[in-house]
Scaffold this motif. Structure first.
Motif, PDB file in Angstrom:
ATOM      1  N   VAL A  23     -24.053  85.042 -48.362  1.00 31.73           N
ATOM      2  CA  VAL A  23     -23.381  84.322 -47.269  1.00 31.73           C
ATOM      3  C   VAL A  23     -24.223  84.548 -46.029  1.00 31.73           C
ATOM      4  O   VAL A  23     -24.428  85.693 -45.607  1.00 31.73           O
ATOM      5  CB  VAL A  23     -21.947  84.834 -47.044  1.00 31.73           C
ATOM      6  CG1 VAL A  23     -21.304  84.102 -45.877  1.00 31.73           C
ATOM      7  CG2 VAL A  23     -21.116  84.676 -48.308  1.00 31.73           C
ATOM      8  N   ILE A  24     -24.758  83.474 -45.495  1.00 29.06           N
ATOM      9  CA  ILE A  24     -25.593  83.598 -44.304  1.00 29.06           C
ATOM     10  C   ILE A  24     -25.026  82.730 -43.188  1.00 29.06           C
ATOM     11  O   ILE A  24     -24.156  81.888 -43.407  1.00 29.06           O
ATOM     12  CB  ILE A  24     -27.071  83.220 -44.567  1.00 29.06           C
ATOM     13  CG1 ILE A  24     -27.200  81.775 -45.044  1.00 29.06           C
ATOM     14  CG2 ILE A  24     -27.703  84.184 -45.543  1.00 29.06           C
ATOM     15  CD1 ILE A  24     -28.652  81.300 -45.162  1.00 29.06           C
ATOM     16  N   GLY A  25     -25.559  82.936 -42.017  1.00 20.96           N
ATOM     17  CA  GLY A  25     -25.133  82.148 -40.866  1.00 20.96           C
ATOM     18  C   GLY A  25     -25.499  82.888 -39.600  1.00 20.96           C
ATOM     19  O   GLY A  25     -25.673  84.102 -39.625  1.00 20.96           O
ATOM     20  N   LYS A  62     -19.314  85.765 -41.019  1.00 22.48           N
ATOM     21  CA  LYS A  62     -19.745  86.502 -42.221  1.00 22.48           C
ATOM     22  C   LYS A  62     -18.936  87.789 -42.419  1.00 22.48           C
ATOM     23  O   LYS A  62     -18.418  88.042 -43.503  1.00 22.48           O
ATOM     24  CB  LYS A  62     -21.250  86.839 -42.137  1.00 22.48           C
ATOM     25  CG  LYS A  62     -22.148  85.625 -41.969  1.00 22.48           C
ATOM     26  CD  LYS A  62     -23.614  86.005 -41.937  1.00 22.48           C
ATOM     27  CE  LYS A  62     -24.009  86.902 -40.777  1.00 22.48           C
ATOM     28  NZ  LYS A  62     -23.853  86.270 -39.445  1.00 22.48           N
ATOM     29  N   THR A  63     -18.857  88.595 -41.375  1.00 18.26           N
ATOM     30  CA  THR A  63     -18.129  89.857 -41.512  1.00 18.26           C
ATOM     31  C   THR A  63     -16.640  89.591 -41.727  1.00 18.26           C
ATOM     32  O   THR A  63     -15.987  90.303 -42.494  1.00 18.26           O
ATOM     33  CB  THR A  63     -18.370  90.755 -40.281  1.00 18.26           C
ATOM     34  OG1 THR A  63     -19.751  91.128 -40.280  1.00 18.26           O
ATOM     35  CG2 THR A  63     -17.518  92.010 -40.313  1.00 18.26           C
ATOM     36  N   GLN A  69     -21.164  97.096 -42.509  1.00 17.61           N
ATOM     37  CA  GLN A  69     -22.217  96.841 -41.531  1.00 17.61           C
ATOM     38  C   GLN A  69     -22.459  98.162 -40.806  1.00 17.61           C
ATOM     39  O   GLN A  69     -21.515  98.852 -40.436  1.00 17.61           O
ATOM     40  CB  GLN A  69     -21.743  95.762 -40.554  1.00 17.61           C
ATOM     41  CG  GLN A  69     -22.857  95.124 -39.772  1.00 17.61           C
ATOM     42  CD  GLN A  69     -22.399  93.864 -39.040  1.00 17.61           C
ATOM     43  OE1 GLN A  69     -21.302  93.362 -39.259  1.00 17.61           O
ATOM     44  NE2 GLN A  69     -23.255  93.355 -38.186  1.00 17.61           N
ATOM     45  N   ASP A  71     -22.452  94.207 -46.560  1.00 19.43           N
ATOM     46  CA  ASP A  71     -22.447  93.518 -45.261  1.00 19.43           C
ATOM     47  C   ASP A  71     -23.694  93.915 -44.484  1.00 19.43           C
ATOM     48  O   ASP A  71     -23.828  95.057 -44.052  1.00 19.43           O
ATOM     49  CB  ASP A  71     -21.187  93.877 -44.462  1.00 19.43           C
ATOM     50  CG  ASP A  71     -21.020  92.986 -43.217  1.00 19.43           C
ATOM     51  OD1 ASP A  71     -21.791  92.015 -43.070  1.00 19.43           O
ATOM     52  OD2 ASP A  71     -20.128  93.263 -42.407  1.00 19.43           O
ATOM     53  N   GLU A  72     -24.593  92.969 -44.326  1.00 23.35           N
ATOM     54  CA  GLU A  72     -25.837  93.161 -43.579  1.00 23.35           C
ATOM     55  C   GLU A  72     -26.585  94.434 -43.985  1.00 23.35           C
ATOM     56  O   GLU A  72     -26.894  95.278 -43.132  1.00 23.35           O
ATOM     57  CB  GLU A  72     -25.568  93.139 -42.066  1.00 23.35           C
ATOM     58  CG  GLU A  72     -24.899  91.838 -41.655  1.00 23.35           C
ATOM     59  CD  GLU A  72     -25.439  91.263 -40.354  1.00 23.35           C
ATOM     60  OE1 GLU A  72     -26.375  91.830 -39.767  1.00 23.35           O
ATOM     61  OE2 GLU A  72     -24.926  90.207 -39.944  1.00 23.35           O
ATOM     62  N   VAL A 108     -23.597  89.575 -47.703  1.00 22.64           N
ATOM     63  CA  VAL A 108     -23.402  88.957 -46.397  1.00 22.64           C
ATOM     64  C   VAL A 108     -24.552  89.427 -45.526  1.00 22.64           C
ATOM     65  O   VAL A 108     -24.748  90.632 -45.352  1.00 22.64           O
ATOM     66  CB  VAL A 108     -22.040  89.395 -45.820  1.00 22.64           C
ATOM     67  CG1 VAL A 108     -21.919  89.019 -44.375  1.00 22.64           C
ATOM     68  CG2 VAL A 108     -20.911  88.786 -46.631  1.00 22.64           C
ATOM     69  N   GLU A 109     -25.352  88.506 -45.048  1.00 22.78           N
ATOM     70  CA  GLU A 109     -26.610  88.942 -44.448  1.00 22.78           C
ATOM     71  C   GLU A 109     -27.102  87.927 -43.429  1.00 22.78           C
ATOM     72  O   GLU A 109     -26.920  86.734 -43.581  1.00 22.78           O
ATOM     73  CB  GLU A 109     -27.635  89.124 -45.588  1.00 22.78           C
ATOM     74  CG  GLU A 109     -28.984  89.645 -45.204  1.00 22.78           C
ATOM     75  CD  GLU A 109     -28.941  90.920 -44.381  1.00 22.78           C
ATOM     76  OE1 GLU A 109     -28.585  91.972 -44.933  1.00 22.78           O
ATOM     77  OE2 GLU A 109     -29.270  90.862 -43.181  1.00 22.78           O
ATOM     78  N   HIS A 110     -27.733  88.459 -42.408  1.00 22.50           N
ATOM     79  CA  HIS A 110     -28.286  87.635 -41.344  1.00 22.50           C
ATOM     80  C   HIS A 110     -29.713  87.204 -41.702  1.00 22.50           C
ATOM     81  O   HIS A 110     -30.188  86.150 -41.297  1.00 22.50           O
ATOM     82  CB  HIS A 110     -28.278  88.492 -40.073  1.00 22.50           C
ATOM     83  CG  HIS A 110     -28.622  87.769 -38.834  1.00 22.50           C
ATOM     84  ND1 HIS A 110     -27.770  86.855 -38.264  1.00 22.50           N
ATOM     85  CD2 HIS A 110     -29.708  87.810 -38.058  1.00 22.50           C
ATOM     86  CE1 HIS A 110     -28.346  86.371 -37.175  1.00 22.50           C
ATOM     87  NE2 HIS A 110     -29.506  86.930 -37.023  1.00 22.50           N
ATOM     88  N   LEU A 164     -22.569  79.526 -43.392  1.00 23.26           N
ATOM     89  CA  LEU A 164     -21.474  79.331 -42.443  1.00 23.26           C
ATOM     90  C   LEU A 164     -22.030  79.058 -41.062  1.00 23.26           C
ATOM     91  O   LEU A 164     -23.075  79.599 -40.685  1.00 23.26           O
ATOM     92  CB  LEU A 164     -20.604  80.597 -42.359  1.00 23.26           C
ATOM     93  CG  LEU A 164     -19.861  81.046 -43.614  1.00 23.26           C
ATOM     94  CD1 LEU A 164     -19.111  82.342 -43.333  1.00 23.26           C
ATOM     95  CD2 LEU A 164     -18.910  79.960 -44.100  1.00 23.26           C
TER      96      LEU A 164
END
Ligand SMILES: Nc1ncnc2c1ncn2[C@@H]1O[C@H](COP(=O)(O)OP(=O)(O)O)[C@@H](O)[C@H]1O
Ligand SMILES: [Mg+2]
Length: 234
Positions: A41-43, A49-50, A91, A160-161, A188-190, A205
């Protein structure tokens, strides 16, 4: 018609929305993490995301929508995740500063020091077992947190990240570690690059809305994705 178990296997999110007062953090997000798959899941920052991660962990209750695990309705609660075979890293790091590295992992595997040491070894931090987390560089602390999440041999790992705050070489090592996992992963990652290389499918997202879903190759050429990311730096 009843769906076969294989069609339902894994984690399913169905039209999840989360409102914080007037702010729509997630807006109708659906997603499936099938057994053994790695789903990203990126965005951009603030995309939700979180919040999505927190919905799966049970920290945030969705305003609408539903979750299911193997086709059975799931109302996640943080303290019940382990019993469902789900574990997570948060995170940042989130280790107990007063416990040694080994003791931190033992929290998730009481009475199993061999398993805890094996998990630390697997994450490349076995030699740090007796250290306090605060004495370790950030990248190693993150690996300890990953070892703690893996020691229960989860069927689904939520990250998460995990690349946040890591340098390029450290991200390459993280990539190898994620690729070596046999469980399902919700990542979930940037960091676009990491997600592009380890994920089977990716959800993008933007302001809480799903704007693209597909394989890395599909996402790489998606115009809406390019717009969202260019918009983020403009
Ligand atoms: N507990 C909360 N209360 C109010 N607003 C929140 C809360 N958590 C997140 N938000 C808001 O929801 C949006 C999505 O945040 P977040 O899920 O943290 O995004 P991301 O992880 O993609 O950066 C942001 O606008 C954020 O400020
Ligand atoms: Mg976040």
């Amino acid at each position: 018609m009843t769906a076969s178990p294989s069609e339902n296997a894994g984690l399913t999110l169905d039209r999840i929305s989360v409102h914080f007062g007037g702010l729509v953090a997630l807006d109708g997000v659906s997603l499936r993490v099938a057994p053994g798959r790695t789903v990203g899941v990126i965005g951009p920052n603030g995309a939700g995301k979180t919040t999505l991660f927190n919905v799966v962990c049970g920290f945030v209750t969705p305003t609408s929508g539903s979750l299911a695990l193997d086709g059975r309705p799931l109302r996640p609660r943080p303290h019940r995740l382990a019993g469902l075979g789900i574990s997570r890293t948060l995170q940042g790091v989130g280790l107990f500063s007063g416990l040694t590295v080994l003791e931190n992992v033992l929290v998730a595997a009481p009475g199993s020091p061999e398993r805890a040491l094996a998990a630390l070894d697997r994450c490349g931090v076995g030699p740090c077992a007796g250290d306090l987390p605060g004495h370790l560089p950030y990248a190693l602390r993150k690996r300890v947190a990953l070892a703690r999440a893996l020691v229960s041999e989860p069927r689904l790992l939520l990250l998460d990240e995990p690349a946040g705050g890591l340098g390029a070489g450290e991200i390459d090592e993280l990539r190898e570690l994620i690729e070596s996992l046999s469980c399902s992963v919700l990542l979930v990652e940037h960091h676009m690059d990491l997600v592009m290389t380890v994920c089977d499918e990716i959800l993008v997202l933007d302001f809480g809305r799903p704007i693209a879903y597909g394989t890395p190759a599909e996402i790489r050429t998606d115009e809406a994705v390019a717009d969202a990311y260019l918009g983020a730096v403009a």
